[in-house]
Design an enzyme around this catalytic site. Structure first.
Site, PDB file in Angstrom:
ATOM      1  N   ILE A  17      31.958  33.508  38.784  1.00  0.00           N
ATOM      2  CA  ILE A  17      33.330  33.492  39.300  1.00  0.00           C
ATOM      3  C   ILE A  17      33.849  34.900  39.594  1.00  0.00           C
ATOM      4  O   ILE A  17      34.999  35.077  39.979  1.00  0.00           O
ATOM      5  CB  ILE A  17      34.291  32.774  38.317  1.00  0.00           C
ATOM      6  CG1 ILE A  17      34.154  33.331  36.900  1.00  0.00           C
ATOM      7  CG2 ILE A  17      34.039  31.284  38.340  1.00  0.00           C
ATOM      8  CD1 ILE A  17      35.058  32.649  35.886  1.00  0.00           C
ATOM      9  N   GLY A  18      33.023  35.894  39.387  1.00  0.00           N
ATOM     10  CA  GLY A  18      33.474  37.246  39.713  1.00  0.00           C
ATOM     11  C   GLY A  18      32.325  38.226  39.586  1.00  0.00           C
ATOM     12  O   GLY A  18      31.448  38.055  38.741  1.00  0.00           O
ATOM     13  N   GLY A  20      31.482  42.645  39.990  1.00  0.00           N
ATOM     14  CA  GLY A  20      32.060  43.968  40.222  1.00  0.00           C
ATOM     15  C   GLY A  20      31.080  45.008  39.744  1.00  0.00           C
ATOM     16  O   GLY A  20      30.004  44.667  39.246  1.00  0.00           O
ATOM     17  N   PHE A  22      31.348  46.457  37.244  1.00  0.00           N
ATOM     18  CA  PHE A  22      31.279  46.292  35.773  1.00  0.00           C
ATOM     19  C   PHE A  22      30.172  45.318  35.372  1.00  0.00           C
ATOM     20  O   PHE A  22      29.670  45.337  34.276  1.00  0.00           O
ATOM     21  CB  PHE A  22      32.609  45.770  35.242  1.00  0.00           C
ATOM     22  CG  PHE A  22      33.022  44.463  35.897  1.00  0.00           C
ATOM     23  CD1 PHE A  22      32.519  43.254  35.416  1.00  0.00           C
ATOM     24  CD2 PHE A  22      33.852  44.429  36.992  1.00  0.00           C
ATOM     25  CE1 PHE A  22      32.857  42.052  36.010  1.00  0.00           C
ATOM     26  CE2 PHE A  22      34.195  43.230  37.604  1.00  0.00           C
ATOM     27  CZ  PHE A  22      33.706  42.035  37.117  1.00  0.00           C
ATOM     28  N   GLY A  23      29.829  44.395  36.260  1.00  0.00           N
ATOM     29  CA  GLY A  23      28.862  43.348  35.906  1.00  0.00           C
ATOM     30  C   GLY A  23      29.312  42.064  36.560  1.00  0.00           C
ATOM     31  O   GLY A  23      29.769  42.079  37.700  1.00  0.00           O
ATOM     32  N   ASP A 133      47.163  48.050  33.560  1.00  0.00           N
ATOM     33  CA  ASP A 133      46.492  47.650  34.803  1.00  0.00           C
ATOM     34  C   ASP A 133      47.026  46.308  35.302  1.00  0.00           C
ATOM     35  O   ASP A 133      46.268  45.420  35.713  1.00  0.00           O
ATOM     36  CB  ASP A 133      44.968  47.588  34.610  1.00  0.00           C
ATOM     37  CG  ASP A 133      44.211  47.680  35.954  1.00  0.00           C
ATOM     38  OD1 ASP A 133      43.037  47.279  36.000  1.00  0.00           O
ATOM     39  OD2 ASP A 133      44.825  48.113  36.953  1.00  0.00           O
ATOM     40  N   ASP A 171      42.339  40.754  31.564  1.00  0.00           N
ATOM     41  CA  ASP A 171      41.653  42.043  31.701  1.00  0.00           C
ATOM     42  C   ASP A 171      42.349  43.156  30.920  1.00  0.00           C
ATOM     43  O   ASP A 171      43.142  43.934  31.462  1.00  0.00           O
ATOM     44  CB  ASP A 171      41.519  42.444  33.164  1.00  0.00           C
ATOM     45  CG  ASP A 171      40.508  43.579  33.308  1.00  0.00           C
ATOM     46  OD1 ASP A 171      39.977  43.775  34.412  1.00  0.00           O
ATOM     47  OD2 ASP A 171      40.243  44.250  32.292  1.00  0.00           O
TER      48      ASP A 171
HETATM   49  C1  LIG Z   1      37.021  37.221  38.148  1.00  0.00           C
HETATM   50  N1  LIG Z   1      37.585  36.190  37.291  1.00  0.00           N
HETATM   51  C2  LIG Z   1      37.868  34.920  37.695  1.00  0.00           C
HETATM   52  C3  LIG Z   1      38.380  34.215  36.608  1.00  0.00           C
HETATM   53  C4  LIG Z   1      38.762  32.786  36.672  1.00  0.00           C
HETATM   54  C5  LIG Z   1      40.091  32.630  37.358  1.00  0.00           C
HETATM   55  O1  LIG Z   1      40.279  31.267  37.628  1.00  0.00           O
HETATM   56  C6  LIG Z   1      38.399  35.080  35.491  1.00  0.00           C
HETATM   57  C7  LIG Z   1      38.801  34.989  34.144  1.00  0.00           C
HETATM   58  C8  LIG Z   1      38.679  36.104  33.316  1.00  0.00           C
HETATM   59  C9  LIG Z   1      38.131  37.338  33.782  1.00  0.00           C
HETATM   60  C10 LIG Z   1      37.927  38.503  32.915  1.00  0.00           C
HETATM   61  C11 LIG Z   1      38.547  39.710  33.221  1.00  0.00           C
HETATM   62  C12 LIG Z   1      38.345  40.842  32.422  1.00  0.00           C
HETATM   63  C13 LIG Z   1      37.558  40.775  31.281  1.00  0.00           C
HETATM   64  C14 LIG Z   1      36.909  39.582  30.969  1.00  0.00           C
HETATM   65  C15 LIG Z   1      37.099  38.465  31.794  1.00  0.00           C
HETATM   66 CL1  LIG Z   1      36.269  37.033  31.364  1.00  0.00          CL
HETATM   67  C16 LIG Z   1      37.748  37.428  35.123  1.00  0.00           C
HETATM   68  C17 LIG Z   1      37.886  36.314  35.965  1.00  0.00           C
HETATM   69  C18 LIG Z   1      39.184  35.703  32.014  1.00  0.00           C
HETATM   70  O2  LIG Z   1      39.294  36.401  30.993  1.00  0.00           O
HETATM   71  N2  LIG Z   1      39.552  34.388  32.086  1.00  0.00           N
HETATM   72  C19 LIG Z   1      39.346  33.927  33.334  1.00  0.00           C
HETATM   73  O3  LIG Z   1      39.602  32.764  33.688  1.00  0.00           O
END
Ligand SMILES: Cn1cc(CCO)c2c3c(c(-c4ccccc4Cl)cc21)C(=O)NC3=O
Length: 282
Positions: A17-18, A20, A22-23, A133, A171
């Site tokens: 789902i993402g 970057g 960062f990974g 942020d 985040d």
């Molecule tokens: C790119 N991305 C997409 C999503 C889902 C949105 O429907 C997402 C999430 C997170 C995070 C996230 C951000 C920063 C650190 C750790 C996580 Cl798991 C990133 C996410 C997170 O912590 N929880 C998420 O749903």
């Protein structure tokens, strides 16, 4: 020997789902509790590096922030196979960034966003922490489908329009304490001038500034400049009017991005703003 890793043993990957530098972030189901989580898997930072400090700060912050209806919940973090993994609450409604791609939010929706994120920021600030942020990509949406409707612990369910979706701050990689001598700067599009000039005396107001530009952008004022004259204009109180929004809302945005951090409303003040309590105006 092949070391069996927790990630693959305890979780089933449903999809990426993402991604970057960062990974990557994946949507996973935990085989034991059957629940869906968001897991961020990143290369383990070099011991003693700024990246390692940021990674540890993120986990410390999540552990300190515990459970709040408008902060993405943390469950666990571990290291394996030269990677760091953090397991967070999965928000099924995407990010505010993605929501904005289908057009500007109407004022009623902006007020819901204002109420929820002001609540989350007030909580973070009450623990002497700052996010550093705040931006659309770090605000996630939980649809709340399937959740019992009694979840009114954030106090907005009663006057919230029929929808039950909730905005949550995520985040925590830039979180620091209000009296921190140094900050890892967030996205420059949302950075107030005083932080760029190393004035870290009112860091909670840096979150308010970033939140003000986030609301401005979600209301159709984007895309935000990364530098140049327009970047400076926005920090000198020259924020364009958003004609589709009320005079009061436009005034609030200008107060949130006021050049003087002291003039910006605190998160606790935002929670009590008249725009959020129309009944109180009569
Ligand atoms: C790119 N991305 C997409 C999503 C889902 C949105 O429907 C997402 C999430 C997170 C995070 C996230 C951000 C920063 C650190 C750790 C996580 Cl798991 C990133 C996410 C997170 O912590 N929880 C998420 O749903």
């Amino acid at each position: 020997e092949s070391n069996i890793f927790r990630y693959n043993v305890e979780f089933l990957e449903l999809g990426v789902i993402g991604r970057g530098q960062f990974g990557r972030v994946t949507k996973c189901v935990n085989k034991l509790d059957g629940c869906v989580y968001a897991l961020k898997r990143s290369l383990r930072p070099v011991a003693g590096s700024a990246a390692e400090r940021a990674a540890l700060t993120e986990v410390y912050a999540h552990a300190a922030l515990g459970k709040h209806p408008h902060v993405v919940r943390y469950y666990s973090a571990w290291a394996e196979d030269d990677h760091m993994i953090i397991q967070n609450e999965y928000c099924d409604g995407g990010s505010l960034q993605q929501k904005m791609e289908s057009g500007p939010l109407a004022e009623a929706e902006l007020l819901l966003l204002l109420a929820h994120i002001a609540d989350g920021l007030a909580y973070i600030h009450s623990l002497q922490l700052v996010h550093m942020d705040v931006k659309p990509g770090n605000i996630f949406i939980c649809s709340g489908e399937g959740e019992p409707s009694h979840d009114s612990d954030d106090g907005y369910d009663d006057d919230e329009p029929q929808s039950h979706h909730k905005y949550k701050i995520g985040d925590l990689g830039h979180v620091t304490c209000v009296s921190s001598p140094s900050v890892e700067e967030g996205d420059c599009r949302y950075l107030p001038k005083e932080v760029l000039q190393e004035d870290l005396t009112q860091l909670t107001k840096a979150d308010i500034f970033a939140f003000g530009l986030t609301l401005f952008e979600a209301g159709g004022g984007g895309p935000l400049p990364k530098n140049g004259q327009q970047w400076h204009d926005y920090r000198d109180g020259k924020l364009p009017e958003l004609p589709k929004l009320s005079r009061e809302f436009n005034q609030l945005l200008r107060k949130m991005v006021d050049p003087d951090p002291s003039s910006r409303p605190s998160a606790a003040r935002l929670r009590r703003h008249p725009l959020l309590h129309p009944a109180g105006n009569k």
